[in-house]
Design a protein around this motif. Sequence first.
Motif, PDB file in Angstrom:
ATOM      1  N   ALA A  39      44.961  65.183 -28.593  1.00  0.00           N
ATOM      2  CA  ALA A  39      45.449  66.301 -27.795  1.00  0.00           C
ATOM      3  C   ALA A  39      44.579  66.453 -26.556  1.00  0.00           C
ATOM      4  O   ALA A  39      43.365  66.202 -26.594  1.00  0.00           O
ATOM      5  N   SER A  58      51.926  78.433 -31.769  1.00  0.00           N
ATOM      6  CA  SER A  58      50.820  77.522 -31.464  1.00  0.00           C
ATOM      7  C   SER A  58      50.118  77.931 -30.186  1.00  0.00           C
ATOM      8  O   SER A  58      48.879  77.944 -30.099  1.00  0.00           O
ATOM      9  N   HIS A  83      46.258  79.546 -29.792  1.00  0.00           N
ATOM     10  CA  HIS A  83      45.296  78.793 -28.982  1.00  0.00           C
ATOM     11  C   HIS A  83      44.694  79.672 -27.891  1.00  0.00           C
ATOM     12  O   HIS A  83      43.496  79.591 -27.606  1.00  0.00           O
ATOM     13  N   HIS A 114      44.897  76.164 -36.179  1.00  0.00           N
ATOM     14  CA  HIS A 114      45.334  75.711 -34.853  1.00  0.00           C
ATOM     15  C   HIS A 114      45.975  74.321 -34.951  1.00  0.00           C
ATOM     16  O   HIS A 114      47.049  74.078 -34.393  1.00  0.00           O
ATOM     17  N   SER A 160      49.883  73.127 -34.400  1.00  0.00           N
ATOM     18  CA  SER A 160      50.162  72.120 -33.389  1.00  0.00           C
ATOM     19  C   SER A 160      51.004  70.982 -33.948  1.00  0.00           C
ATOM     20  O   SER A 160      51.972  70.528 -33.317  1.00  0.00           O
ATOM     21  N   TYR A 165      54.563  72.226 -34.725  1.00  0.00           N
ATOM     22  CA  TYR A 165      55.311  72.358 -33.479  1.00  0.00           C
ATOM     23  C   TYR A 165      55.889  71.024 -33.018  1.00  0.00           C
ATOM     24  O   TYR A 165      57.020  70.959 -32.521  1.00  0.00           O
TER      25      TYR A 165
END
Length: 320
Positions: A185, A263, A267, A279, A283, A286
Motif C-alpha cells: 500500500a 476504511s 485511516h 486498518h 483495507s 474494501y
Amino acid sequence: MAETLQLNSTFLRPTFFILTGFPGLGSTQTWLTLVFGPIYLLALLGNGALLAVMWIDSTLHQPMFLLLAVLAATDLGLATSIAPGLLAVLWLGPRSVPYAMCLVQMFFVHALTAMESGVLLAMACDRAVAIGCPLHYPVLVTKARVGYAALALILKAVAIVVPFPLLVAKFEHFQAKTIGHTYCAHMAVVELVVGNTRANNLYGLALSLAISGMDILGITGSYGLIAHAVLQLPTREACAKAFGTCSSHICVILAFYIPGLFSYLTHCFGHHTVPKPVHILLSNIYLLLPPALNPLIYGARTKKIRDRLLESFRFRKSLL
C-alpha cells in the motif's frame, strides 16, 4: 549533525521489502485464509463466468452488458493484484517482495480501484440515459462509445496513479525493509521513507477525495435525473420497473463505497485509536469484497445473465 546520524541509522533503497501481514497476530493470522481464500475464489469464478457468458452470448453484446464486462475484468484484476500475495503471507508467513515489484503492485492496486470507481460512474450515466431518454438511447449509447469511455477511464486511472510509485521512487533512504501490511500500500511504504513525505501524503489525500468525491457526485447527479424521470411515469408499475433496472447497480455501488468509506474514516480519524490490524483488515475487505459480490449481484438480479447461466449449467448437466 542530526540528519547525518539519521542517515547512518538507515540504509539506501532496498532491493526488496518484507511483507509481514497483520502486525501482532503472529501465526493466528493463518486462520484468515479461511475468510479471504473463499472470497478470492468467488471473485475468480464469478467474474470469470460473467465474462465467459457475455463473450459466448451475442445477445449480451449491448452497451450495458459491455460496461458490466469492463467491471468484471477490473474486478478480476483488482482481486488478483493483492489476493495471491495476501494468501501467501497469511499461510506461509512473512515474504519478500522485490522493490520494483512492490511499486508495480502499488500502481495496479490504486489504478484498478480508480478504474472501478470510474466504471460505476459510467454505468450510472448509462442508466440515466436509458431511463431519461429511452427513445434516443440506441443513438446516444453505442458499443463504440462504450469502448471510447473504457479507454478514457483506463488513461485517466494511469495518469492520476503514476505519480504514486514515482513519488516513492525518488527517495533513497529508508528506515526499514519490513512493511507491516499484506500488500504494498502506498502509505505503508511511505511510512518507511526517511525524508519529507508531505507531497506523498497530500497527493494521496487529494487523489482519494478527487476520485471518490467526483465519481460519487456524478453518480448522485445521475440518480437524481433517474428519480426525476421515474417520478413522471404514469403508473406505479412503470416506476417499479424503471427502478428495478437500477437495483443491481445500486447494490454494487453500496458494496464498493461503504467498505471504502469505513476504511478511509478509520485511516484518517482512527489512526491512533483503531488497532493497525483493523486498518489492514478493512483495507483488504474494501479491495476483495466488491469483486466477490458484484458477479453474485448481477448474476442473481439480471434476468438475461441469470437465464444464460442457468442454461449453461443445464447443458453441462445433460452432458454428464
